[in-house]
Design a protein around this motif. Sequence first.
Motif, PDB file in Angstrom:
ATOM      1  N   MET A   1      42.651   6.958  -1.063  1.00 42.83           N
ATOM      2  CA  MET A   1      43.268   6.372  -2.256  1.00 42.83           C
ATOM      3  C   MET A   1      42.786   6.872  -3.620  1.00 42.83           C
ATOM      4  O   MET A   1      43.929   7.195  -4.442  1.00 42.83           O
ATOM      5  N   LYS A   2      41.692   7.081  -3.690  1.00 41.23           N
ATOM      6  CA  LYS A   2      41.056   7.399  -5.061  1.00 41.23           C
ATOM      7  C   LYS A   2      41.612   8.832  -5.337  1.00 41.23           C
ATOM      8  O   LYS A   2      41.598   9.224  -6.348  1.00 41.23           O
ATOM      9  N   ARG A   3      41.378   9.867  -4.293  1.00 46.54           N
ATOM     10  CA  ARG A   3      41.823  11.233  -4.636  1.00 46.54           C
ATOM     11  C   ARG A   3      43.223  11.230  -4.952  1.00 46.54           C
ATOM     12  O   ARG A   3      43.447  12.001  -5.837  1.00 46.54           O
ATOM     13  N   LYS A   4      43.994  10.668  -4.332  1.00 43.94           N
ATOM     14  CA  LYS A   4      45.840  10.473  -4.780  1.00 43.94           C
ATOM     15  C   LYS A   4      45.641   9.872  -6.226  1.00 43.94           C
ATOM     16  O   LYS A   4      46.487  10.632  -7.049  1.00 43.94           O
ATOM     17  N   LEU A   5      44.948   8.994  -6.492  1.00 47.56           N
ATOM     18  CA  LEU A   5      44.879   8.457  -8.114  1.00 47.56           C
ATOM     19  C   LEU A   5      44.391   9.782  -8.820  1.00 47.56           C
ATOM     20  O   LEU A   5      44.987   9.992 -10.029  1.00 47.56           O
ATOM     21  N   GLN A   6      43.482  10.330  -8.602  1.00 41.72           N
ATOM     22  CA  GLN A   6      42.864  11.417  -9.630  1.00 41.72           C
ATOM     23  C   GLN A   6      44.045  12.519  -9.534  1.00 41.72           C
ATOM     24  O   GLN A   6      44.226  13.216 -10.751  1.00 41.72           O
ATOM     25  N   SER A   8      47.226  12.282  -9.186  1.00 43.14           N
ATOM     26  CA  SER A   8      48.133  11.754  -9.891  1.00 43.14           C
ATOM     27  C   SER A   8      48.069  11.848 -11.473  1.00 43.14           C
ATOM     28  O   SER A   8      48.831  12.302 -12.330  1.00 43.14           O
TER      29      SER A   8
END
Length: 191
Positions: A1-6, A8
């Motif tokens: 989730m954190k990687r997807k936020l970064q 994005s």
Amino acid sequence: MKRKLQLSGIFILLFLVFVTGLKSTFDGFYGFYYENKTYQKPLIYTLSENIVQATPVNMFASYTGFDTGYGFYAPNVASDFLLSFELKDKNGNVLEEKLMPSFRKKESRVRYTTVFNMFLDKISADKGTYDSRYYQYLDLIIKQTAMNVMKENTKASHVTAKLYLYDYPTIADFNKGKVKENFILIDEFKY
């Protein structure tokens, strides 16, 4: 989730850089060629303008400097030169002084001012970089420009071309009240 936020966040930043650059390119093109004319904006121009002017994007661009353009950060900002022309009649009386030849189109004026970047080589500390013919070529550009300026005034029989380099005040000088620039004479030609 954190990687997807970064990812994005990176995607959004790259998208904003692209859209801001696209809008500023259109602004520059239409502002230059259609300054006093009405025109139909292309759809992509309108879309990029709407995105950049949206309140959250506009606030972000204002606070971060995205809306200032990237030319400011260029590593090789050229020095400013000034080429002046003094036209005289047969008796040596000054008829007029000009800073630029007369041009019919804006493009000509822009191209003329970009030639000044070449004159940086005239003040280079390492004169051995170029063949002496290159410096003769630079002098020939000044001579040809001066002759064209002289043709604009039928009463002129002599022209003096002077190449100056702007000498802007340092921060220390500015704080002392010296706010005007000086001009350093680089070369002078009489024809």
